[in-house]
Design a protein around this motif. Structure first.
Motif, mmCIF file in Angstrom:
data_model
loop_
_atom_site.group_PDB
_atom_site.id
_atom_site.type_symbol
_atom_site.label_atom_id
_atom_site.label_comp_id
_atom_site.label_asym_id
_atom_site.label_seq_id
_atom_site.Cartn_x
_atom_site.Cartn_y
_atom_site.Cartn_z
ATOM 1 N N ARG A 131 0.827 -1.208 0.000
ATOM 2 C CA ARG A 131 0.000 0.000 0.000
ATOM 3 C C ARG A 131 0.857 1.252 0.000
ATOM 4 O O ARG A 131 1.918 1.292 0.593
ATOM 5 N N ASP A 132 0.352 2.273 -0.624
ATOM 6 C CA ASP A 132 0.989 3.575 -0.647
ATOM 7 C C ASP A 132 0.890 4.194 0.760
ATOM 8 O O ASP A 132 -0.162 4.085 1.397
ATOM 9 N N GLN B 155 0.406 7.147 1.682
ATOM 10 C CA GLN B 155 -0.718 8.098 1.738
ATOM 11 C C GLN B 155 -2.028 7.354 2.023
ATOM 12 O O GLN B 155 -2.856 7.814 2.809
ATOM 13 N N ASP B 156 -2.218 6.193 1.388
ATOM 14 C CA ASP B 156 -3.412 5.386 1.644
ATOM 15 C C ASP B 156 -3.469 4.922 3.096
ATOM 16 O O ASP B 156 -4.535 4.896 3.713
ATOM 17 N N GLU C 166 -6.332 5.796 5.780
ATOM 18 C CA GLU C 166 -7.080 4.771 6.513
ATOM 19 C C GLU C 166 -7.065 5.067 8.011
ATOM 20 O O GLU C 166 -8.092 4.925 8.682
#
Length: 174
Positions: free
Chosen positions: A157-158, A160-161, A165
């Motif tokens: 996952r990035d 930023q993601d 979250e």
């Protein structure tokens, strides 16, 4: 895009060296409007040495003691804190962090962590001589899970993601 601050004073990120606490922490601070504190950097500034130099010259127990001293003194108001990986060895620190706000465990598989750490300069991992990174991972993972208010899986996952979250989950919990 600047988001509304989460309904909390402090967010503490815990996890293994290489889990992305500093990277996600900076993004989380920017998205939430909170300050950012990387306790590994704070230790290095106060000691005038890198984490690895502290371990090499004074030992991992001294590094853990410095970490405890700093985290028991650092202001815990409106801040995202990227903790050192060994923070979970101090119940005093963890109780203080939990009182200040949510503690989030960034969960990364061992194979990914090993690849990240191998690709980086020595990180100053506070562990007994002779412990492999995998040994440290197995020892710390139950502690991370015990102290975390929630866990975020970050594999593939990035950052930023991951930060988004965390904010979403904090807003949903309020």
């Amino acid at each position: 895009m600047h988001q509304n601050p989460p309904p909390t004073r402090t967010i503490s990120l815990i996890g293994m060296p290489g889990a992305g606490k500093s990277t996600v922490g900076v993004l989380l601070a920017k998205l939430s409007g909170l300050d950012f504190n990387d306790t590994d950097l704070e230790i290095q500034v106060q000691a005038g040495a890198t984490l690895q130099e502290i371990i090499d010259s004074r030992g991992h127990i001294v590094l853990r003691a410095l970490e405890e001293e700093i985290l028991l003194a650092v202001p815990l108001t409106h801040t995202v804190i990227a903790t050192g990986g060994s923070v979970v060895y101090s119940d005093r620190i963890m109780q203080r962090l939990k009182q200040a706000g949510p503690v989030v465990y960034l969960d990364v598989p061992l194979s990914t962590l090993e690849a990240r750490v191998a690709a980086a300069p020595p990180r100053g991992i506070a562990s007994d001589v002779g412990y492999s990174y995998a040994d440290v991972f197995r020892e710390r993972t139950p502690l991370y899970r015990r102290y975390a208010d929630f866990t975020v899986a970050t594999e593939g996952r990035d950052p930023q993601d991951v930060a988004m979250e965390i904010l979403t989950r904090l807003r949903g919990a309020s």
